[in-house]
Motif scaffolding. Structure first.
Motif, PDB file in Angstrom:
ATOM      1  N   HIS A 164       0.822  -1.210   0.000  1.00 24.74           N
ATOM      2  CA  HIS A 164       0.000   0.000   0.000  1.00 24.74           C
ATOM      3  C   HIS A 164       0.862   1.270   0.000  1.00 24.74           C
ATOM      4  CE1 HIS A 164      -3.354  -2.694   0.937  1.00 24.74           C
ATOM      5  NE2 HIS A 164      -4.160  -1.686   0.586  1.00 24.74           N
ATOM      6  N   ILE A 165       1.936   1.229   0.786  1.00 29.13           N
ATOM      7  CA  ILE A 165       2.834   2.399   0.795  1.00 29.13           C
ATOM      8  C   ILE A 165       3.424   2.615  -0.592  1.00 29.13           C
ATOM      9  CG2 ILE A 165       4.969   3.339   1.755  1.00 29.13           C
ATOM     10  CD1 ILE A 165       4.371   1.815   4.336  1.00 29.13           C
ATOM     11  N   MET A 166       3.872   1.518  -1.214  1.00 28.30           N
ATOM     12  CA  MET A 166       4.457   1.624  -2.549  1.00 28.30           C
ATOM     13  C   MET A 166       3.437   2.147  -3.560  1.00 28.30           C
ATOM     14  SD  MET A 166       7.235   1.300  -4.239  1.00 28.30           S
ATOM     15  CE  MET A 166       8.229   0.353  -3.085  1.00 28.30           C
ATOM     16  N   TRP A 167       2.212   1.675  -3.483  1.00 30.06           N
ATOM     17  CA  TRP A 167       1.198   2.126  -4.445  1.00 30.06           C
ATOM     18  C   TRP A 167       0.875   3.617  -4.255  1.00 30.06           C
ATOM     19  CZ3 TRP A 167      -4.004   3.654  -3.480  1.00 30.06           C
ATOM     20  CH2 TRP A 167      -4.760   3.889  -4.628  1.00 30.06           C
ATOM     21  N   LEU A 168       0.767   4.026  -2.995  1.00 34.95           N
ATOM     22  CA  LEU A 168       0.439   5.429  -2.713  1.00 34.95           C
ATOM     23  C   LEU A 168       1.533   6.375  -3.187  1.00 34.95           C
ATOM     24  CD1 LEU A 168      -1.143   5.075   0.851  1.00 34.95           C
ATOM     25  CD2 LEU A 168      -2.348   5.694  -1.277  1.00 34.95           C
ATOM     26  N   THR A 169       2.807   5.972  -3.062  1.00 33.44           N
ATOM     27  CA  THR A 169       3.914   6.862  -3.418  1.00 33.44           C
ATOM     28  C   THR A 169       4.286   6.776  -4.891  1.00 33.44           C
ATOM     29  OG1 THR A 169       5.519   5.166  -2.758  1.00 33.44           O
ATOM     30  CG2 THR A 169       4.886   6.764  -1.088  1.00 33.44           C
ATOM     31  N   GLU A 170       3.988   5.682  -5.530  1.00 35.49           N
ATOM     32  CA  GLU A 170       4.424   5.483  -6.915  1.00 35.49           C
ATOM     33  C   GLU A 170       3.337   5.724  -7.949  1.00 35.49           C
ATOM     34  OE1 GLU A 170       7.552   4.491  -8.218  1.00 35.49           O
ATOM     35  OE2 GLU A 170       8.210   5.092  -6.222  1.00 35.49           O
ATOM     36  N   GLY A 203      10.330  -4.667 -10.387  1.00 31.88           N
ATOM     37  CA  GLY A 203      10.644  -3.357 -10.942  1.00 31.88           C
ATOM     38  C   GLY A 203      11.315  -2.467  -9.907  1.00 31.88           C
ATOM     39  N   GLU A 204      11.762  -1.270 -10.363  1.00 31.35           N
ATOM     40  CA  GLU A 204      12.456  -0.352  -9.462  1.00 31.35           C
ATOM     41  C   GLU A 204      11.571   0.847  -9.161  1.00 31.35           C
ATOM     42  OE1 GLU A 204      16.484   2.433  -9.321  1.00 31.35           O
ATOM     43  OE2 GLU A 204      16.169   0.977 -10.954  1.00 31.35           O
ATOM     44  N   PRO A 205      11.374   1.187  -7.881  1.00 33.61           N
ATOM     45  CA  PRO A 205      10.554   2.361  -7.538  1.00 33.61           C
ATOM     46  C   PRO A 205      11.192   3.640  -8.067  1.00 33.61           C
ATOM     47  CG  PRO A 205      10.883   0.925  -5.634  1.00 33.61           C
ATOM     48  CD  PRO A 205      11.814   0.446  -6.697  1.00 33.61           C
ATOM     49  N   LYS A 206      10.342   4.647  -8.353  1.00 32.44           N
ATOM     50  CA  LYS A 206      10.828   5.918  -8.887  1.00 32.44           C
ATOM     51  C   LYS A 206      10.889   7.019  -7.816  1.00 32.44           C
ATOM     52  CE  LYS A 206      10.885   3.876 -12.834  1.00 32.44           C
ATOM     53  NZ  LYS A 206      12.175   3.425 -13.404  1.00 32.44           N
ATOM     54  N   HIS A 207      10.000   6.981  -6.855  1.00 32.83           N
ATOM     55  CA  HIS A 207       9.957   7.990  -5.809  1.00 32.83           C
ATOM     56  C   HIS A 207      10.961   7.641  -4.713  1.00 32.83           C
ATOM     57  CE1 HIS A 207       8.270  10.617  -2.689  1.00 32.83           C
ATOM     58  NE2 HIS A 207       7.678  11.294  -3.694  1.00 32.83           N
ATOM     59  N   TRP A 208      11.515   8.699  -4.076  1.00 25.80           N
ATOM     60  CA  TRP A 208      12.539   8.427  -3.056  1.00 25.80           C
ATOM     61  C   TRP A 208      11.970   7.650  -1.872  1.00 25.80           C
ATOM     62  CZ3 TRP A 208      12.160  10.069   1.975  1.00 25.80           C
ATOM     63  CH2 TRP A 208      11.194  11.043   2.261  1.00 25.80           C
ATOM     64  N   VAL A 209      10.701   7.840  -1.575  1.00 24.46           N
ATOM     65  CA  VAL A 209      10.086   7.055  -0.484  1.00 24.46           C
ATOM     66  C   VAL A 209      10.044   5.586  -0.865  1.00 24.46           C
ATOM     67  CG1 VAL A 209       7.988   6.699   0.871  1.00 24.46           C
ATOM     68  CG2 VAL A 209       8.725   9.033   0.304  1.00 24.46           C
ATOM     69  N   GLY A 210       9.645   5.357  -2.132  1.00 23.23           N
ATOM     70  CA  GLY A 210       9.583   3.968  -2.591  1.00 23.23           C
ATOM     71  C   GLY A 210      10.952   3.308  -2.594  1.00 23.23           C
ATOM     72  N   ARG A 211      11.983   4.080  -3.009  1.00 16.63           N
ATOM     73  CA  ARG A 211      13.332   3.509  -3.029  1.00 16.63           C
ATOM     74  C   ARG A 211      13.831   3.202  -1.621  1.00 16.63           C
ATOM     75  NH1 ARG A 211      16.282   7.284  -7.663  1.00 16.63           N
ATOM     76  NH2 ARG A 211      15.002   6.542  -9.435  1.00 16.63           N
ATOM     77  N   SER A 212      13.533   4.101  -0.688  1.00 17.82           N
ATOM     78  CA  SER A 212      13.919   3.851   0.709  1.00 17.82           C
ATOM     79  C   SER A 212      13.219   2.605   1.240  1.00 17.82           C
ATOM     80  CB  SER A 212      13.574   5.056   1.585  1.00 17.82           C
ATOM     81  OG  SER A 212      14.259   6.216   1.139  1.00 17.82           O
ATOM     82  N   LEU A 213      11.936   2.519   0.896  1.00 21.28           N
ATOM     83  CA  LEU A 213      11.180   1.336   1.329  1.00 21.28           C
ATOM     84  C   LEU A 213      11.757   0.062   0.719  1.00 21.28           C
ATOM     85  CD1 LEU A 213       8.723   0.126   2.798  1.00 21.28           C
ATOM     86  CD2 LEU A 213       7.390   0.567   0.723  1.00 21.28           C
ATOM     87  N   ALA A 214      12.179   0.140  -0.539  1.00 24.52           N
ATOM     88  CA  ALA A 214      12.742  -1.042  -1.222  1.00 24.52           C
ATOM     89  C   ALA A 214      13.997  -1.531  -0.516  1.00 24.52           C
ATOM     90  CB  ALA A 214      13.033  -0.697  -2.676  1.00 24.52           C
TER      91      ALA A 214
END
Length: 373
Positions: A164-170, A203-214
């Protein structure tokens, strides 16, 4: 004078008769007798081969009979119970074979000196006792077991949060790996979170929040995979150990066979171990050959002989011998046959004949009764 001479002659005649009586006793004993022996065919103790009797107990008895100058009349019965009944009711003088000496049986019959130090042991199919790793079927059964499903369910639940966090930020990023709408976006995010646990993120997240979460989720994935692997390995190891039979304590819950009205069946009943009764030991051995049972519990000498002869390559002994017991010849209570038989048996031990017969049938003297003094 004539009367005195007559009296002296009579006294001398009486004394001669009294003095000669002991000398007549050995002659009467030396005439021998014909002993009726009840036998129950069971290798390696009693074996019938084209009308001829052989086996460990048969050869031992033949030696005893030879030393006592007795003849033998063999009578065949169906089992050990029949042997004991034959001597108890006088149908036979002696019962010879693989007969265990027990306190309960001594209430009904007399026993000779022990002829063999025996006991119980377990025999298993050779393939079932191998140390190879579990097969594909066992692995799949464990993979979908309750504990494994709990682990997978926990992973799915935990993966929902970062999904859910990834979807909201990406979802607002133009090159986002997830769709803007909740469906199918949340499924794409969930696939990423679940895949990341196994280090195969799609895949690779694009937003910095998503990357931190990854990054954080990657560490969590390493820990999860390590714990899951350790749990799976431990479960496989435990299953392999528990599937092996190494003694009586491992028989609970296993498929076990034995012969009824024997010391082995009495032992299993006393221990609360479930078993299937089969009419003869030959039926039990056939079950091992056919793979329809996991273990046979019976007299150790009988099983050892089978495992090294007819059952070589198909069955093997497992664990140590237990419930030690002695074998003996059985007689009717108070029988006059017991004493001379015991005397001959002791003489056979002293001159080494017993050891020769034992080595012929069993190969070593590990379980020779009486060898420890």
């Amino acid at each position: 004078m004539s009367r005195r001479w007559h009296a002296l002659l009579i006294v001398a005649f009486v004394l001669a008769l009294c003095g000669g009586a002991p000398a007549l006793a050995p002659t009467a004993a030396a005439e021998g007798r014909t002993a009726t022996v009840a036998v129950y065919p069971m290798s390696p103790f009693v074996i019938e081969n084209q009308g001829q009797w052989t086996g460990f107990t048969i050869e031992l008895w033949e030696q005893i009979a030879q030393r006592l100058n007795w003849k033998t009349n063999y009578v065949t019965v169906s089992d050990v119970k029949g042997q004991l009944q034959a001597v108890a009711d006088g149908t036979a003088d002696i019962a010879a074979g693989g007969i265990s000496i027990t306190a309960e049986r001594e209430q009904r019959v007399d026993f000779s000196q022990p002829i063999l130090d025996a006991g119980l042991q377990i025999m298993v199919p050779r393939d079932n006792h191998s140390t190879s790793m579990p097969g594909l079927r066992s692995f799949l059964d464990l993979l979908w077991s309750k504990s494994m499903l709990i682990w997978l369910s926990a992973a799915a639940v935990v993966a929902l949060i970062p999904a859910h966090i990834m979807w909201l930020t990406e979802r607002r990023h133009p090159e986002s790996m997830v769709a803007r709408s909740y469906f199918p976006g949340i499924f794409q995010a969930f696939a990423w979170g679940f895949g990341a646990l196994a280090a195969v993120g799609p895949g690779e997240p694009k937003h910095w929040v998503g990357r931190s979460l990854a990054i954080l989720w990657g560490f969590a994935g390493i820990i999860f995979v390590a714990l899951y692997t350790a749990n799976l390995t431990a479960s496989l190891t435990v299953e392999q150990i528990e599937s092996r039979i190494a003694g009586p304590d491992d028989l609970y819950g296993k498929s076990v066979v034995t012969v009824p009205n024997t010391t082995s069946s009495a032992y299993l009943q006393d221990m609360g171990i479930g078993f299937t009764s089969m009419p003869t030991i030959a039926d039990c051995l056939a079950a091992i050959d056919e793979g329809t049972t996991e273990a046979v519990v019976f007299d150790a000498p009988v099983l050892r002989y089978y495992a090294t002869h007819q059952g070589a390559g198909k069955a093997e002994m497992t664990g140590a011998r237990f419930h030690d017991e002695d074998y003996g010849l059985a007689f009717r209570l108070g029988s006059d046959v017991r004493k001379p038989v015991d005397g001959a048996l002791l003489a056979i031990r002293e001159d080494g004949t017993y050891q020769t017969i034992y080595r012929k049938w069993f190969g070593s003297e590990e379980h020779v009764s009486g060898e420890d003094g």
